[in-house]
Structure formats: structure tokens, C-alpha cells
Design a protein around this motif. Structure first.
Motif, PDB file in Angstrom:
ATOM      1  N   THR A 162       2.629   2.508  -1.700  1.00 53.92           N
ATOM      2  CA  THR A 162       1.750   1.433  -1.247  1.00 53.92           C
ATOM      3  C   THR A 162       2.340   0.080  -1.612  1.00 53.92           C
ATOM      4  OG1 THR A 162       0.471   1.577  -3.279  1.00 53.92           O
ATOM      5  CG2 THR A 162      -0.340   2.835  -1.394  1.00 53.92           C
ATOM      6  N   PHE A 164      -5.630   5.571  -1.744  1.00 55.76           N
ATOM      7  CA  PHE A 164      -4.665   4.813  -0.968  1.00 55.76           C
ATOM      8  C   PHE A 164      -4.457   5.444   0.412  1.00 55.76           C
ATOM      9  CE2 PHE A 164      -3.258   4.023  -5.419  1.00 55.76           C
ATOM     10  CZ  PHE A 164      -3.590   2.691  -5.460  1.00 55.76           C
ATOM     11  N   THR A 200       1.465   0.613   3.594  1.00 54.66           N
ATOM     12  CA  THR A 200       2.136   1.716   2.905  1.00 54.66           C
ATOM     13  C   THR A 200       3.475   2.023   3.540  1.00 54.66           C
ATOM     14  OG1 THR A 200      -0.018   2.708   2.400  1.00 54.66           O
ATOM     15  CG2 THR A 200       1.891   4.156   2.240  1.00 54.66           C
TER      16      THR A 200
END
Length: 179
Positions: free
Chosen positions: A178, A50, A91
Motif C-alpha cells: 500500500t 487495505f 496499492t
């Protein structure tokens, strides 16, 4: 004829020897502040990342953090080039929503908190060309002190995605989530 063939072979071997020496590559010595990467998730088994931060790791070497990252001044958050932080999905970084993409990472050290800056500029050396107009977000990270000292500046992520920075006894944390 055999003598001529022997001379030609000898000349070819000598030429080959010298041409290899001319083509030999010299490599620089290891950087004093080696490059590293921190990812979330940080386990190697999970290829679906991520967040990734690529940064260089300066070392204290009997110097203080204040000498290397003066309070109140924009710091490149490491050594050499400003670190790049990539968000592979939108995010929440601290309390700011960051769109997926690659950014630079700067900080402003302070006594009680450091300001962690996400900036649009890329490929910048140090903080010499930092441009506040290109900031995407600024997040305050409270300063905490640890018992254990870390010689080389370090960035890591815990299992919840919080980005941790440590150097000497100083510790900072910025939570992420996220979308």
C-alpha cells in the motif's frame, strides 16, 4: 352471543394459520461454490483493511483445473460472478500501481505463469462479458506446485500482503504494497 364469539375466534385463528403459511419464505439450498472473502490484513482483530477480495470457491470434484479454467482463456477467478477486489488505499499490485477502488479480478491460466487481471467492470457473471479495454492492470504470477492439494479454489493473504491463490497443487502469488 358466546357461540358467535367462539365462531369469530375460530375463523380468526384459521385465517391467521393460513396467512402465516402464505407468508412463509422458501430459501434456496447452499451454493455448490460458496462465496468467501479474503482480506489483508487477514486477522479479525484488525478492522482497518487495505485489500478485500470477495469470490466464490469452485471445487475440483474429480475434475482438473484445466477443465474448469482452460489455459490461454480468460477465467473469472472462481465461480459464479467475477470476484470483486477492493483496494482501500492506492496499492502496488505486483509491479502495477492500482488506485483505491473496487474492481473485478480475472486470470488467464498458463503453464508457467498466470496473468492476473484487474478490470474496471463490476457485477459481471463469469467472464462472458469480459472487456479487455477496461483492464486497469495485468500482472504475471509464476506457477508453483505444492505437495498438498486444495479441493476448493482459495485466495488468502500472508502477513506481508502477498495475495496467494491455490487450487489442486497449483499455487500463485502476487505481492502487494500500500502507498
Amino acid at each position: 352471543m358466546k357461540k358467535l364469539t367462539g365462531i369469530v375466534a375460530f375463523v380468526c385463528i384459521v385465517a391467521l394459520f393460513f396467512s402465516n403459511n402464505l407468508q412463509a419464505q422458501t430459501f434456496p439450498k447452499l451454493d455448490k461454490s460458496p462465496m468467501d472473502a479474503a482480506t489483508f490484513p487477514s486477522d479479525y482483530k484488525n478492522a482497518n483493511k487495505f485489500i478485500k477480495v470477495i469470490y466464490s470457491r469452485p471445487q475440483l470434484k474429480n475434475r482438473t483445473i484445466e477443465q474448469l479454467a482452460p489455459a490461454g482463456k480468460v477465467w473469472r477467478t472462481g465461480a459464479n460472478e467475477a470476484p470483486e477486489i477492493t483496494f482501500y488505499k492506492d496499492t502496488n499490485f505486483g509491479d502495477k500501481l492500482i488506485k483505491a477502488g473496487t474492481y473485478s479480478l480475472f486470470t488467464i491460466p498458463g503453464e508457467e505463469a498466470w496473468t492476473v487481471i484487474i478490470n474496471k467492470d463490476l457485477n459481471t457473471w463469469g467472464a462472458y462479458y469480459y472487456n479487455e479495454a477496461n483492464d486497469v492492470a495485468r500482472v504475471k504470477a509464476p506457477v508453483k506446485m505444492a505437495d498438498e492439494s486444495v479441493e476448493a479454489f482459495s485466495i488468502s493473504f500472508d502477513e506481508k500482503g502477498t495475495m496467494h491463490m491455490g487450487w489442486g497443487n497449483l499455487r500463485l502469488a502476487v505481492p502487494t504494497a500500500t502507498k
